[in-house]
Design an enzyme around this catalytic site. Structure first.
Site, short mmCIF file in Angstrom:
data_model
loop_
_atom_site.label_atom_id
_atom_site.label_comp_id
_atom_site.label_asym_id
_atom_site.label_seq_id
_atom_site.Cartn_x
_atom_site.Cartn_y
_atom_site.Cartn_z
N ASP A 5 0.86 -1.17 0.00
CA ASP A 5 0.00 0.00 0.00
C ASP A 5 0.91 1.23 0.00
O ASP A 5 2.12 1.12 0.27
CB ASP A 5 -0.87 -0.06 1.27
CG ASP A 5 -1.62 1.22 1.52
OD1 ASP A 5 -2.28 1.70 0.59
OD2 ASP A 5 -1.54 1.75 2.66
N ASP A 24 -0.30 5.08 1.05
CA ASP A 24 -0.61 6.02 2.14
C ASP A 24 -0.56 5.32 3.51
O ASP A 24 -1.20 4.28 3.71
CB ASP A 24 -2.02 6.61 1.96
CG ASP A 24 -2.14 7.49 0.72
OD1 ASP A 24 -1.12 7.84 0.12
OD2 ASP A 24 -3.29 7.83 0.36
MG LIG Z 1 -2.92 3.01 3.54
#
Ligand SMILES: [Mg+2]
Length: 164
Positions: A11, A13
């Site tokens: 991922d 963020d």
């Molecule tokens: Mg995230």
């Protein structure tokens, strides 16, 4: 010898960097004369500090790396990967809103790697829950990606392979 995954997926963020790229910062980004990465307002943008070394370790171990992000700020996210010199590590980038099941189905199609041979690092429980159901080894990241989280993840993956 420890068995490594055939694909490591991250991922973006709150996993590679400590903000939502579509909310907390202001694209476009640039490298300023002092070498720091800044957003449109001049705010300094940082990665979690151990992220470059995490990706280097995977490169040394010959584990291909991909990104799976639900952000709507696709251009900004890709720009940051380039400015931080991380883009070269990512063989695939699936960056668009929606359930991460879609991101992983596309990664499976593009790489031919079965879900059981993938590892996934993400800070959000709902993504961990969705992607776990595919059979991917999912690691919940707290306070950003670190070398310790990488080691723990690779150990968890190796355990799933025991007896295979
Ligand atoms: Mg995230």
């Amino acid at each position: 010898m420890a068995q490594f995954p055939k694909l490591a997926v991250f991922d973006l963020d709150y996993t590679l960097w400590p903000f939502w790229v579509d909310t907390h910062v202001d694209p476009p980004f640039h490298k300023s004369s002092d070498g720091t990465i800044r957003d449109r307002r001049g705010q300094t943008i940082l990665l979690y500090p151990e992220v470059p070394e995490v990706l280097e370790r995977l490169q040394i171990a010959k584990v291909p790396v991909a990104a799976a992000s639900r952000t709507g700020e696709i251009e900004g996210a890709n720009q940051l990967l380039k400015l931080f010199d991380l883009a070269r590590h990512f063989v695939h980038r699936e960056i668009y809103p929606g359930s991460k099941v879609t991101h992983f189905e596309r990664l499976q199609q593009k790489t031919g790697v079965p879900f059981s041979q993938m590892i996934f690092f993400d800070d959000e429980r709902r993504n961990i829950s969705d992607v776990s159901q595919l059979g991917v080894t999912c690691i919940h990241v707290q306070n950003g990606m670190t070398l310790q989280t990488l080691t723990e993840g690779l150990e968890a993956f190796a355990k799933t392979q025991a007896g295979h």
